[in-house]
Structures are given as C-alpha cells and as structure tokens.
Design a protein around this motif. Structure first.
Motif, PDB file in Angstrom:
ATOM      1  N   ALA A   1      13.637  -0.625  15.158  1.00 35.10           N
ATOM      2  CA  ALA A   1      14.629  -0.024  16.043  1.00 35.10           C
ATOM      3  C   ALA A   1      15.107   1.341  15.531  1.00 35.10           C
ATOM      4  O   ALA A   1      14.981   2.350  16.211  1.00 35.10           O
ATOM      5  N   ARG A   2      15.620   1.358  14.305  1.00 32.60           N
ATOM      6  CA  ARG A   2      16.282   2.571  13.829  1.00 32.60           C
ATOM      7  C   ARG A   2      15.587   3.247  12.661  1.00 32.60           C
ATOM      8  O   ARG A   2      15.517   4.461  12.590  1.00 32.60           O
ATOM      9  N   HIS A   3      15.072   2.452  11.717  1.00 29.61           N
ATOM     10  CA  HIS A   3      14.625   3.039  10.461  1.00 29.61           C
ATOM     11  C   HIS A   3      13.216   2.610  10.069  1.00 29.61           C
ATOM     12  O   HIS A   3      12.827   1.456  10.274  1.00 29.61           O
ATOM     13  N   ASP A   4      12.504   3.561   9.484  1.00 29.84           N
ATOM     14  CA  ASP A   4      11.178   3.312   8.928  1.00 29.84           C
ATOM     15  C   ASP A   4      11.223   3.659   7.442  1.00 29.84           C
ATOM     16  O   ASP A   4      11.757   4.703   7.049  1.00 29.84           O
ATOM     17  N   TYR A   5      10.618   2.791   6.628  1.00 25.65           N
ATOM     18  CA  TYR A   5      10.638   2.981   5.178  1.00 25.65           C
ATOM     19  C   TYR A   5       9.205   3.148   4.677  1.00 25.65           C
ATOM     20  O   TYR A   5       8.380   2.237   4.825  1.00 25.65           O
TER      21      TYR A   5
ATOM     22  N   GLU B   1       0.856  -1.182   0.000  1.00 32.35           N
ATOM     23  CA  GLU B   1       0.000   0.000   0.000  1.00 32.35           C
ATOM     24  C   GLU B   1       0.893   1.233   0.000  1.00 32.35           C
ATOM     25  O   GLU B   1       1.758   1.382   0.867  1.00 32.35           O
ATOM     26  N   VAL B   2       0.691   2.095  -0.978  1.00 33.38           N
ATOM     27  CA  VAL B   2       1.468   3.324  -1.045  1.00 33.38           C
ATOM     28  C   VAL B   2       1.202   4.146   0.210  1.00 33.38           C
ATOM     29  O   VAL B   2       0.058   4.351   0.602  1.00 33.38           O
ATOM     30  N   GLY B   3       2.278   4.591   0.840  1.00 27.96           N
ATOM     31  CA  GLY B   3       2.149   5.369   2.075  1.00 27.96           C
ATOM     32  C   GLY B   3       2.302   4.539   3.330  1.00 27.96           C
ATOM     33  O   GLY B   3       2.506   5.098   4.411  1.00 27.96           O
ATOM     34  N   ALA B   4       2.184   3.213   3.194  1.00 27.32           N
ATOM     35  CA  ALA B   4       2.382   2.342   4.350  1.00 27.32           C
ATOM     36  C   ALA B   4       3.868   2.283   4.703  1.00 27.32           C
ATOM     37  O   ALA B   4       4.730   2.648   3.895  1.00 27.32           O
ATOM     38  N   THR B   5       4.155   1.825   5.898  1.00 29.58           N
ATOM     39  CA  THR B   5       5.530   1.812   6.399  1.00 29.58           C
ATOM     40  C   THR B   5       5.964   0.414   6.767  1.00 29.58           C
ATOM     41  O   THR B   5       5.210  -0.339   7.387  1.00 29.58           O
ATOM     42  N   VAL B   6       7.183   0.067   6.364  1.00 32.26           N
ATOM     43  CA  VAL B   6       7.827  -1.132   6.874  1.00 32.26           C
ATOM     44  C   VAL B   6       8.993  -0.662   7.729  1.00 32.26           C
ATOM     45  O   VAL B   6       9.687   0.301   7.372  1.00 32.26           O
TER      46      VAL B   6
END
Length: 539
Positions: free
Chosen positions: A187-191, A178-183
């Motif tokens: 701990a450190r990074h969100d994409y 889903e565009v806009g969703a985050t993986v």
C-alpha cells in the motif's frame, strides 16, 4: 518456430497475411505424389510435423453440409490468428479424438471478398497443384502450429512461468534473501533489501532502504511456518503495546515502525541499529568490557526490563545477542593480550526480540530461554515467571566482565552441577521440592536426585543433586570440577567489583522467590559507585 503442418505448395499466387517469413534454417523435405485424380503434385513436409490423426483429417474436411466452420468461442480476432493455446489433453480426450480446444483445424483466414464470408469468419483454405489446378486440402494435424502462434504462446507461457517460478521461501519456509529485491506492504512502502543482518530458527533480519524516503530500517522476515507466524502475532502485540506507551523510546525497547504480510511472511519493521553486544564481543576477541561499561549496560538493561515487567510481560529470552548497540564507534586501547582492544565510545543499547515474550496471564511454555541463560526452575520444570529474566540478567552481566558465557553446556544435569560449583550446593529443601515436582510430573529424570542420610543439616527424606551419575562421561566430571566460585570468576576485588559481585549473587539465587526483583536490582549500590577505568571516557 516453424510451421508444423503438411501443406501443398501452389503455383498460383495468393494474397498474403503479412506473417513473418519462415526461418531459413527450417529443415524440410519435398515429395512428388499423385492425388486421387492421378495428377502429380509437390508436397513439402517439415521435420517437426506431427502425424495427422483421423480426427484431425475429419476436422480438416469441414462440416458435411458444406456450411463454413464456426470460429471457436475461445478464438480472438487478433493479428496473430487469434487462438489460445490448446489445453493439455486428458486421456479421455485422446481416446475420443477430441481435445483441440481453441483451434479451427485445417483452416486459414482468407479475404472475405474472395470467398464471400463476413469478416471474422473462417473459410476453407484453397489448395492448388503444380499446374494451378484446385485440389482437395491435405489433412492437417489437430492443433496446427504457426510461427506467429508459437511466438505469442511462448511469450504468454513464459510470463506465466516466470510468475509461477518467483519463489519467496525455501523448502523450510525461510525467506530467500536477495540483495536488491523488494518487500512491500502493498500500500504505502517498499523496502529494498541491502544486506542480511542475521538469521535464526524464527526467520531472517535484513537491512533495507525504504524507497519512499530513503531511510534505512531493519526488517524481520518471519519464516513461513505456522508456529512462527503465530509467534509473530504475539511479538506484534507486545511491540505495539511497548511502543504505544513509550513514544520517545526512553526505555530503549526496540520500537515497532510497521508490520505487514509479504507472500506468507510476516514482516516487522524496526529502526536499524548497530551490531549486537555478542557480535561486538566476538569481533573484539572476547575481551571483557570495562566495569564502567558493565555498570552502564546493567542500568540500561534493567531499566528496559523494568518497563517490560511493569507491562505484565516476561521477556524469557534475554542474552547478549538480543541486546543491540546503538553505535559502534571505538577507541583502541592496547591490553596485555590484545594490542587492538576496542573500547566503545558510546554505551547506548536497546533490547530486542520479543518473539518469546509472554504475558503474565498467558500460557507459559515448559521450556523457554536460550540454554546458557536458562534459570534452574525452567530446567527442573518447577514453573517460571519474572525471576527467570533476572537470572538471565545475572548471567549476562557476568559474561560482560569475563567475555565468555558463564555456563557453556548443553546437558541439563551438567548445567545444574555447574551452578552448584559457582553458587554453592543446591539447598536440600529446594532439591527435595524439585524431586517431588519431578516425580509428580513423571519426568524422565528422577535419577537427578538422591536421598541423603538425616543429620544436623538435613532431615529424613531430604534430597540432593546426584552428580555425577554412573553414565556421566569423565570429561563432563572434569569440566564441572574445574568451575570456579562466582567471586573468583569476577576477579580482583575493590569496592566497585565487590558491589558487582553482590548484585550478581542477588540475581543468581537458586530459589526464584529469593532473587532480586528488577526494581530492587536498579536500586543496588553497584549503580551508585563511581568507576574510573579505560571506559570512563565513554558516554
């Protein structure tokens, strides 16, 4: 939500609890009935009221010794009555009349000063008739609902439901993009996902922006299926090794930035490059690359592969889809068949997709490589090693100068027959060895080979490829018959194209022991040629 109890309406005023007003839309009926003493009273019944059970009526009557009922251990003293929602009843609960966990049936909290109970205790509600006389409480249903209870329970259940309803994979284990969703690595990074780049049996690849620094990356999200998750472990192992030994990425094997698990999906983060060479060909109407570009592609591809082989690895899935362009700026150069032929300004490429890479000493699967780029020893189950990558490179280079895959087939025997048309007949010694290995392995295709009579070129017991079979379709026979020799496929011959044909012949030999190694291919005279064509301006 409205109340679900049956209650009398007293005329004597009572101290309120500050509850929200009932909705004006609530439907109810009013009945005048006489109680046991013959006194007439007015009873309000709301339409969603459940029928009171005998157990509920008994609970409403309170303890037989007249002691005040104790609040449930699950009850909380909060502004909305402090009750947890009742559990779903089991069959045994219904039979025994139990199952009202968390509710003190038939009781409301009253001011402590009025009835003499300590704060937090619950006293019997006082009921009055139409004349202000105290009467016995009407039976109330087990699990009595109030509007404020419904509001809190709906909020709690809604939140729990939303948590349960968050699905990250479909029924096949593929991640739902889903565009806009985050993986996130947790701990450190969100994409943040920006778009889908591609997908396959392994999973999906997305372009994503890292929140912490706004840099863009490609995130390969592996399908939540055990065998693909296991393959991802191998890919991480391979990429970690290749990245560690080439920090500057001189060898142009895609580096691994990071990896993490996200709800059962292994995620591999790599630099975000441009489209694959195959996608560029497709977008360019399958126009061949200039030979100068093929020379640069070939040199870089072999350099990357030499690095892989030197690390005791076999890629096993080389194809144009797994070669990415670093940039896609182009110059338009009209051709005879395409007015808008695109010529790349930059021929930089990187090798990707090490999900099928195999260490020399590890287990070798029986079938590897994508069909069009599969070497004959794999088709014939004769065992494979580094030379299978060299065969794939040969097929790729020919595709670069024609714009189309060399072997467009999905049938093993037809594939072998096409090879014979392009490179010449399968050597009888090779065919005999293949037949012997086929018989020993008890493969289901011994009919692929037939004996030939002894003559000057063959001895007794030699085999050759048996194509066509009696079951082979005429269309297949016609298609194979239409295949051309390699030099005819490559086209007009000059010094550079002759060297190119010689290189391809060295890569595409039947017996894997006779093929050029990656370092031999890099030393070939084709890469020493100076080529002047429409792609010469590129770098």
């Amino acid at each position: 939500m409205s109340s679900s109890k049956v209650a009398t309406r007293p005329t004597a005023p009572r101290q309120g609890r500050g509850y929200p007003r009932e909705s004006a839309a609530v439907k109810y009926s009013v009945e005048r009935v006489r109680n046991a003493n013959g006194v007439e009273q007015e009873v309000l019944t709301l339409e969603d009221t459940p029928e009171p059970s005998a157990a509920a009526a008994a609970a409403a009557a309170g303890p037989s010794n007249g002691a005040p009922p104790q609040a449930s251990s699950r009850a909380r003293n909060d502004p909305y009555g402090g009750y947890e929602p009742a559990q779903k009843k089991r069959k045994s609960d219904v039979a025994s009349g139990s199952g009202t966990r968390g509710y003190a049936a038939g009781y409301q909290q009253a001011p402590a000063a009025a009835v003499g109970y300590a704060p937090g205790q619950y006293a019997p509600a006082q009921q009055y008739n139409a004349y202000g006389q105290q009467v016995a409480a009407a039976p109330a249903a087990s699990g009595t609902k109030r509007k404020h209870d419904e509001y809190e329970r709906d909020n709690r259940d809604g939140q729990r439901g939303r948590e349960r309803q968050v699905k990250y994979a479909d029924s096949d284990g593929h991640f739902i993009v889903e565009v806009g969703a985050t993986v996130s690595d947790g701990a450190r990074h969100d994409y943040v996902i920006e778009r889908l780049l591609g997908q396959g049996t392994f999973g999906k690849v997305v372009a994503a922006k890292r929140k912490q620094d706004s840099r863009r990356y490609a995130v390969k999200i592996i399908r939540a299926v055990h065998k693909y998750q296991e393959a991802a472990k191998t890919e991480i192992r391979v990429l970690t090794l290749l990245t560690k030994n080439d920090r500057a990425n001189i060898k142009k094997c895609i580096p691994l930035v990071s990896h993490f698990d996200f709800h059962g999906h292994t995620c591999l983060v790599t630099p975000l490059l441009s489209c694959s060479v195959f996608d560029f060909l497709k977008d360019n109407s399958y126009e061949p690359f200039p030979l100068s570009h093929v020379q640069r592609f070939g040199r870089q591809l072999l350099t990357s592969l030499a690095y892989v082989h030197d690390n005791k690895l076999i890629h096993t899935d080389l194809k144009p889809e797994n070669i990415l362009l670093e940039r896609t700026q182009v110059t338009i150069v009209p051709s005879r068949r395409n007015r808008h032929r695109k010529i790349l300004d930059d021929t930089g490429i990187q090798l990707i997709d090490f999900g099928s890479a195999t260490f020399e000493g590890d287990y070798h699967a029986t079938v590897v490589s994508t069909r069009h780029y599969r070497a004959p020893e794999i088709i014939l189950n004769m065992g494979w090693s580094y030379p299978c990558d060299m065969w794939s490179i040969g097929c790729i280079l020919v595709e670069f100068v024609t714009g189309e895959a060399l072997f467009q087939t999905h049938d093993n025997l037809e594939h072998l027959a096409m090879m014979e048309k392009v490179f010449g007949p399968m050597p009888t010694a090779y065919a005999t060895l293949a037949q012997q290995k086929t018989s020993a392995a008890q493969q289901p295709h011994p009919e692929w080979f037939k004996r030939v009579p002894a003559n000057q070129r063959s001895k007794k017991g030699d085999y050759v490829l048996a194509f066509p079979l009696s079951t082979t379709q005429k269309q297949s026979v016609k298609f194979v018959k239409g295949m051309r020799k390699l030099k005819d496929i490559i086209g007009p011959m000059n010094s550079a194209s002759q060297q190119f044909a010689d290189l391809c012949e060295g890569l595409l030999r039947w017996d894997q022991r006779d093929r050029l190694t990656v370092h031999e291919a890099l030393d070939h005279d084709f890469f020493k040629e100076t080529i002047n064509d429409e792609g010469s301006h590129s770098r």
